[in-house]
Design an enzyme around this catalytic site. Structure first.
Site, PDB file in Angstrom:
ATOM      1  N   ASP A  48      -3.034   1.526  -4.031  1.00 55.16           N
ATOM      2  CA  ASP A  48      -4.179   1.354  -3.151  1.00 55.16           C
ATOM      3  C   ASP A  48      -5.107   0.275  -3.701  1.00 55.16           C
ATOM      4  OD1 ASP A  48      -5.546   2.566  -5.263  1.00 55.16           O
ATOM      5  OD2 ASP A  48      -5.818   4.461  -4.221  1.00 55.16           O
ATOM      6  N   HIS A  74       0.807  -1.224   0.000  1.00 55.33           N
ATOM      7  CA  HIS A  74       0.000   0.000   0.000  1.00 55.33           C
ATOM      8  C   HIS A  74       0.838   1.270   0.000  1.00 55.33           C
ATOM      9  CE1 HIS A  74      -4.281  -1.195   0.156  1.00 55.33           C
ATOM     10  NE2 HIS A  74      -3.696  -2.366   0.381  1.00 55.33           N
TER      11      HIS A  74
END
Length: 171
Positions: free
Chosen positions: A148, A144
């Site tokens: 995303d 991340h």
């Protein structure tokens, strides 16, 4: 591997590695210039991840040849150090007798890893008819710091479209 390479080229933000200490100002995402894909291989004392570089430039026949070569050399302990460096993304498959789905762990500094479940015949609807098709579950794990969930979802959607299109480069 060819489908993953094509999807990585379409989503360059995921074709990257994370570099530096995440707590320092020098931390950054480094974009790759080609699709460099690691192939997770189980060996006697753990796992090896040899890398096939610039996969987007290869046809299926050459990918298969390189894959067979690196798997054989990995199992015999004959990989060179430079052959396990430089991947932005890896693929893991636990084999025909493995689970339907699993979650693979990212090999840092790579951005993501694709877990491919075993292939099984499944009943699906196609063009208004019920048919049996061989299917595999795909699970994507992403760093991340690089991407995303929205980007991961878009990547997987594109990957599935490529796999189902069957427009393959054979040479």
């Amino acid at each position: 591997m060819q489908a993953v390479a094509r999807a990585l080229i379409a989503f360059p933000a995921l074709n990257a590695t994370f570099s530096g200490d995440p707590e320092s100002a020098d931390a950054r995402v480094v974009q790759a210039s080609g699709a460099h894909i690691g192939l997770v291989i189980a060996v006697d004392n753990g796992l090896l991840v040899p890398v096939i570089h610039d996969v987007e430039q290869l046809g299926l026949v050459e990918i298969a040849r390189r894959r067979q070569d690196c798997v054989g050399r990995a199992l015999n302990g004959r990989l060179k150090r430079e052959e396990v460096d430089g991947a932005t993304f890896s693929i893991s498959n636990l084999g025909a007798k493995g689970p339907d789905r699993f979650t693979a762990i990212i090999n840092p500094p790579q951005s993501a890893i694709l877990a491919v479940g075993r292939r099984r015949d499944r009943v699906v609807a196609r063009g208004g008819a019920i048919v049996v098709r061989p299917l595999s579950d795909l699970t994507l794990t992403v760093d991340h710091r690089v991407a995303d969930g929205r980007l991961a979802s878009q990547f997987l959607t594109r990957l599935v479209a490529i796999l189902e299109d069957r427009d393959w480069r054979l040479d």
